[in-house]
Design a protein around this motif. Structure first.
Motif, PDB file in Angstrom:
ATOM      1  N   THR A   8      11.109  -0.266  -0.073  1.00 24.28           N
ATOM      2  CA  THR A   8      10.018   0.592   0.598  1.00 24.28           C
ATOM      3  C   THR A   8       8.715  -1.356   0.454  1.00 24.28           C
ATOM      4  O   THR A   8       7.855  -0.633   0.735  1.00 24.28           O
ATOM      5  N   PHE A  58      -4.237   8.247  -0.392  1.00 25.77           N
ATOM      6  CA  PHE A  58      -3.794   7.844   1.688  1.00 25.77           C
ATOM      7  C   PHE A  58      -2.521   8.182   1.537  1.00 25.77           C
ATOM      8  O   PHE A  58      -1.656   9.062   0.568  1.00 25.77           O
ATOM      9  N   THR A  59      -2.357   8.960   3.258  1.00 26.27           N
ATOM     10  CA  THR A  59      -0.591   9.558   3.075  1.00 26.27           C
ATOM     11  C   THR A  59      -0.363   8.508   4.490  1.00 26.27           C
ATOM     12  O   THR A  59      -0.776   8.872   5.040  1.00 26.27           O
ATOM     13  N   ILE A  60       0.977   8.514   3.720  1.00 24.27           N
ATOM     14  CA  ILE A  60       1.402   7.867   4.762  1.00 24.27           C
ATOM     15  C   ILE A  60       2.929   8.427   6.070  1.00 24.27           C
ATOM     16  O   ILE A  60       3.174   9.704   5.255  1.00 24.27           O
ATOM     17  N   THR A 113       8.532   8.094  -0.128  1.00 22.26           N
ATOM     18  CA  THR A 113       7.325   7.438   0.379  1.00 22.26           C
ATOM     19  C   THR A 113       7.405   7.118  -0.992  1.00 22.26           C
ATOM     20  O   THR A 113       7.546   7.507  -1.902  1.00 22.26           O
ATOM     21  N   VAL A 150       0.880  -1.208  -0.082  1.00 24.22           N
ATOM     22  CA  VAL A 150       0.007   0.729  -0.083  1.00 24.22           C
ATOM     23  C   VAL A 150       0.602   0.613  -0.229  1.00 24.22           C
ATOM     24  O   VAL A 150       0.391   1.917  -0.950  1.00 24.22           O
ATOM     25  N   ALA A 151       2.235   1.546   0.826  1.00 24.86           N
ATOM     26  CA  ALA A 151       2.592   2.210   0.983  1.00 24.86           C
ATOM     27  C   ALA A 151       3.791   1.672   2.303  1.00 24.86           C
ATOM     28  O   ALA A 151       4.194   1.364   2.719  1.00 24.86           O
ATOM     29  N   TYR A 172       3.856   4.697  -3.012  1.00 25.67           N
ATOM     30  CA  TYR A 172       2.554   4.778  -3.183  1.00 25.67           C
ATOM     31  C   TYR A 172       1.657   3.607  -3.804  1.00 25.67           C
ATOM     32  O   TYR A 172       2.726   3.412  -5.096  1.00 25.67           O
ATOM     33  N   LEU A 184      -1.055   5.998   8.311  1.00 28.70           N
ATOM     34  CA  LEU A 184      -1.796   6.198   7.029  1.00 28.70           C
ATOM     35  C   LEU A 184      -2.930   6.688   7.276  1.00 28.70           C
ATOM     36  O   LEU A 184      -3.937   6.190   8.048  1.00 28.70           O
ATOM     37  N   VAL A 233      -4.331   3.633  -4.715  1.00 29.99           N
ATOM     38  CA  VAL A 233      -4.517   4.820  -3.130  1.00 29.99           C
ATOM     39  C   VAL A 233      -2.983   6.353  -3.522  1.00 29.99           C
ATOM     40  O   VAL A 233      -3.748   7.021  -2.442  1.00 29.99           O
ATOM     41  N   LYS A 234      -2.753   6.441  -4.698  1.00 28.32           N
ATOM     42  CA  LYS A 234      -1.820   7.529  -4.857  1.00 28.32           C
ATOM     43  C   LYS A 234      -3.135   8.113  -5.304  1.00 28.32           C
ATOM     44  O   LYS A 234      -4.077   8.526  -5.638  1.00 28.32           O
TER      45      LYS A 234
END
Length: 120
Positions: free
Chosen positions: A103, A68-70, A58, A48-49, A60, A81, A64-65
């Motif tokens: 990653t 979502f933000t990690i 980071t 996912v990320a 992704y 997340l 989810v780009k």
């Protein structure tokens, strides 16, 4: 405790937001990647990320780009997340992984997962 511990999962409606947290051991945090993966019923686990310990790198999954933000708080040894505009296809068990060499891994430690269910 070396195994990371996830929290924050739950049942939400499509379009809602949810933030997952992952508390990790300090010795699996500094100098490593931390990642989120998910596994939906009947499917393989997918990336996912991920984020590097300094937070300057980071990655992704395409799915989810932009939604979502990690992020990470090194003082708390915690990774987050943030998930927005959730879709039913985001329904899965979400796993946190720590001690990552890159990653997408390999990762040394995995949490037990937290369920995210998105209803339509």
């Amino acid at each position: 405790q070396v195994q990371p511990v996830e929290s924050g999962g739950g049942l939400v409606q499509a379009g809602d937001s949810l933030t997952l947290s992952c508390a990790a051991s300090g010795r699996t945090f500094r100098g490593y990647f931390m990642g989120w993966f998910r596994q939906a019923p009947g499917k393989e686990r997918e990336f996912v990320a991920a984020i590097y310990w300094r937070g300057d790198s980071t990655a992704y999954a395409d799915s989810v780009k932009g939604r979502f933000t990690i992020s990470r708080d090194n003082a708390k040894n915690t990774v987050y997340l943030q998930m927005k505009s959730l879709k039913p296809e985001d329904t899965a068990v979400y796993y946190c992984a720590t001690g990552g060499a890159g990653t997408r891994g390999p990762y040394d430690y995995w949490g037990q997962g937290t369920q995210v269910t998105v209803s339509s």
